[in-house]
Motif scaffolding. Structure first.
Motif, mmCIF file in Angstrom:
data_model
loop_
_atom_site.group_PDB
_atom_site.id
_atom_site.type_symbol
_atom_site.label_atom_id
_atom_site.label_comp_id
_atom_site.label_asym_id
_atom_site.label_seq_id
_atom_site.Cartn_x
_atom_site.Cartn_y
_atom_site.Cartn_z
ATOM 1 N N MET A 56 -24.083 -59.763 -16.230
ATOM 2 C CA MET A 56 -22.988 -59.191 -17.128
ATOM 3 C C MET A 56 -22.966 -58.050 -16.332
ATOM 4 O O MET A 56 -23.921 -57.332 -15.922
ATOM 5 C CB MET A 56 -23.358 -58.777 -18.526
ATOM 6 N N ALA A 57 -21.731 -57.349 -16.114
ATOM 7 C CA ALA A 57 -21.333 -56.139 -15.659
ATOM 8 C C ALA A 57 -21.907 -54.827 -16.414
ATOM 9 O O ALA A 57 -21.911 -54.899 -17.760
ATOM 10 C CB ALA A 57 -19.859 -55.878 -15.360
ATOM 11 N N ASN A 58 -22.524 -53.893 -15.718
ATOM 12 C CA ASN A 58 -23.231 -52.916 -16.649
ATOM 13 C C ASN A 58 -22.439 -51.568 -16.665
ATOM 14 O O ASN A 58 -22.478 -50.700 -17.295
ATOM 15 C CB ASN A 58 -24.648 -52.545 -15.960
ATOM 16 N N THR A 59 -21.656 -51.612 -15.413
ATOM 17 C CA THR A 59 -20.911 -49.963 -15.107
ATOM 18 C C THR A 59 -19.248 -50.197 -15.539
ATOM 19 O O THR A 59 -19.010 -51.355 -15.682
ATOM 20 C CB THR A 59 -20.772 -49.440 -13.652
ATOM 21 N N ASP A 60 -18.972 -49.184 -16.001
ATOM 22 C CA ASP A 60 -17.284 -49.087 -16.501
ATOM 23 C C ASP A 60 -16.530 -49.783 -15.287
ATOM 24 O O ASP A 60 -15.777 -50.693 -15.410
ATOM 25 C CB ASP A 60 -16.919 -47.928 -16.732
ATOM 26 N N SER A 61 -16.775 -49.379 -14.182
ATOM 27 C CA SER A 61 -15.887 -49.768 -12.795
ATOM 28 C C SER A 61 -15.969 -51.373 -12.886
ATOM 29 O O SER A 61 -15.169 -52.087 -12.382
ATOM 30 C CB SER A 61 -16.245 -49.023 -11.654
ATOM 31 N N ALA A 62 -17.307 -52.061 -12.972
ATOM 32 C CA ALA A 62 -17.409 -53.119 -12.684
ATOM 33 C C ALA A 62 -16.661 -53.844 -13.869
ATOM 34 O O ALA A 62 -16.288 -54.923 -13.546
ATOM 35 C CB ALA A 62 -19.004 -53.619 -12.816
ATOM 36 N N ARG A 63 -16.742 -53.582 -15.105
ATOM 37 C CA ARG A 63 -16.204 -54.423 -16.329
ATOM 38 C C ARG A 63 -14.576 -54.203 -16.060
ATOM 39 O O ARG A 63 -13.827 -55.276 -16.156
ATOM 40 C CB ARG A 63 -16.501 -53.361 -17.472
ATOM 41 N N LYS A 64 -14.276 -53.227 -15.263
ATOM 42 C CA LYS A 64 -12.626 -53.217 -14.997
ATOM 43 C C LYS A 64 -12.176 -53.896 -13.991
ATOM 44 O O LYS A 64 -11.375 -54.821 -13.962
ATOM 45 C CB LYS A 64 -12.393 -51.604 -14.737
ATOM 46 N N ARG A 65 -13.110 -54.239 -13.085
ATOM 47 C CA ARG A 65 -12.961 -54.961 -11.780
ATOM 48 C C ARG A 65 -12.990 -56.565 -12.668
ATOM 49 O O ARG A 65 -12.156 -57.478 -12.085
ATOM 50 C CB ARG A 65 -14.002 -55.014 -11.040
ATOM 51 N N ILE A 66 -13.757 -56.713 -13.379
ATOM 52 C CA ILE A 66 -13.680 -58.002 -14.220
ATOM 53 C C ILE A 66 -12.292 -58.510 -14.914
ATOM 54 O O ILE A 66 -11.741 -59.582 -14.601
ATOM 55 C CB ILE A 66 -15.097 -58.403 -15.161
ATOM 56 N N ARG A 67 -11.915 -57.367 -15.566
ATOM 57 C CA ARG A 67 -10.425 -57.559 -16.121
ATOM 58 C C ARG A 67 -9.542 -57.782 -15.139
ATOM 59 O O ARG A 67 -8.713 -58.617 -15.739
ATOM 60 C CB ARG A 67 -10.344 -56.265 -16.946
ATOM 61 N N GLN A 68 -9.545 -56.967 -14.180
ATOM 62 C CA GLN A 68 -8.308 -57.222 -13.164
ATOM 63 C C GLN A 68 -8.365 -58.657 -12.656
ATOM 64 O O GLN A 68 -7.609 -59.196 -12.205
ATOM 65 C CB GLN A 68 -8.843 -55.896 -12.010
ATOM 66 N N ASN A 69 -9.709 -59.068 -12.237
ATOM 67 C CA ASN A 69 -9.704 -60.440 -11.660
ATOM 68 C C ASN A 69 -9.217 -61.455 -12.625
ATOM 69 O O ASN A 69 -8.808 -62.276 -11.984
ATOM 70 C CB ASN A 69 -11.383 -60.441 -11.216
ATOM 71 N N GLU A 70 -9.601 -61.381 -13.846
ATOM 72 C CA GLU A 70 -9.054 -62.468 -14.720
ATOM 73 C C GLU A 70 -7.616 -62.170 -14.760
ATOM 74 O O GLU A 70 -6.984 -63.317 -14.903
ATOM 75 C CB GLU A 70 -9.653 -61.981 -16.182
ATOM 76 N N LYS A 71 -6.977 -61.171 -15.011
ATOM 77 C CA LYS A 71 -5.553 -61.071 -14.820
ATOM 78 C C LYS A 71 -4.857 -61.715 -13.527
ATOM 79 O O LYS A 71 -4.148 -62.571 -13.646
ATOM 80 C CB LYS A 71 -5.135 -59.620 -14.934
ATOM 81 N N ARG A 72 -5.553 -61.345 -12.410
ATOM 82 C CA ARG A 72 -4.866 -61.654 -11.110
ATOM 83 C C ARG A 72 -4.977 -63.320 -11.047
ATOM 84 O O ARG A 72 -4.207 -63.951 -10.464
ATOM 85 C CB ARG A 72 -5.617 -61.074 -9.915
ATOM 86 N N ASN A 73 -6.172 -63.652 -11.610
ATOM 87 C CA ASN A 73 -6.582 -65.248 -11.484
ATOM 88 C C ASN A 73 -5.674 -65.971 -12.243
ATOM 89 O O ASN A 73 -4.960 -67.112 -11.706
ATOM 90 C CB ASN A 73 -7.958 -65.572 -12.004
ATOM 91 N N ALA A 74 -5.146 -65.281 -13.521
ATOM 92 C CA ALA A 74 -4.187 -65.996 -14.342
ATOM 93 C C ALA A 74 -2.849 -65.813 -13.578
ATOM 94 O O ALA A 74 -2.060 -67.087 -13.626
ATOM 95 C CB ALA A 74 -4.126 -65.487 -15.664
ATOM 96 N N ARG A 75 -2.526 -64.856 -13.073
ATOM 97 C CA ARG A 75 -1.341 -64.702 -12.527
ATOM 98 C C ARG A 75 -0.790 -65.599 -11.389
ATOM 99 O O ARG A 75 0.052 -66.348 -11.103
ATOM 100 C CB ARG A 75 -1.162 -63.324 -12.040
ATOM 101 N N ASN A 76 -2.083 -65.762 -10.446
ATOM 102 C CA ASN A 76 -1.972 -66.360 -9.069
ATOM 103 C C ASN A 76 -1.976 -68.021 -9.442
ATOM 104 O O ASN A 76 -1.378 -68.750 -8.933
ATOM 105 C CB ASN A 76 -3.279 -66.231 -8.217
#
Length: 91
Positions: A1-21
């Motif tokens: 699990m991501a521990n930093t705010d930036s890592a959590r944000k990256r996970i959110r972005q990746n999930e959105k991009r994955n769904a879009r793609n």
């Protein structure tokens, strides 16, 4: 699990991009399936219409980074040849 705010944000972005793609890739496959059905049916007019609809969808996928440019060029070339040969086989 991501521990930093930036890592959590990256996970959110990746999930959105994955769904879009995934949606974009699925849309391209749907148009390819429509062309396949038209080619199998032997209707040249319908196949040409399906091919005309497929081209911008595939190019859009290249622009968005979903598919590689050479892959799309290869597939469009092969599909175009199949559409053209459909007419000569009936003539």
């Amino acid at each position: 699990m991501a521990n930093t705010d930036s890592a959590r944000k990256r996970i959110r972005q990746n999930e959105k991009r994955n769904a879009r793609n995934t949606a974009r890739r699925s849309r391209v496959r749907t148009f390819m399936r429509k062309l396949e059905d038209a080619l199998t049916g032997g209707d040249k007019a319908q196949a040409q219409a399906a091919f005309q609809a497929l081209q911008p969808e595939m190019q859009s996928a290249v622009t968005k980074g979903v598919l590689h440019a050479n892959t799309v060029a290869r597939k469009l070339s092969r599909m175009s040849a199949r559409v053209k040969s459909l007419g000569s086989a009936q003539a």
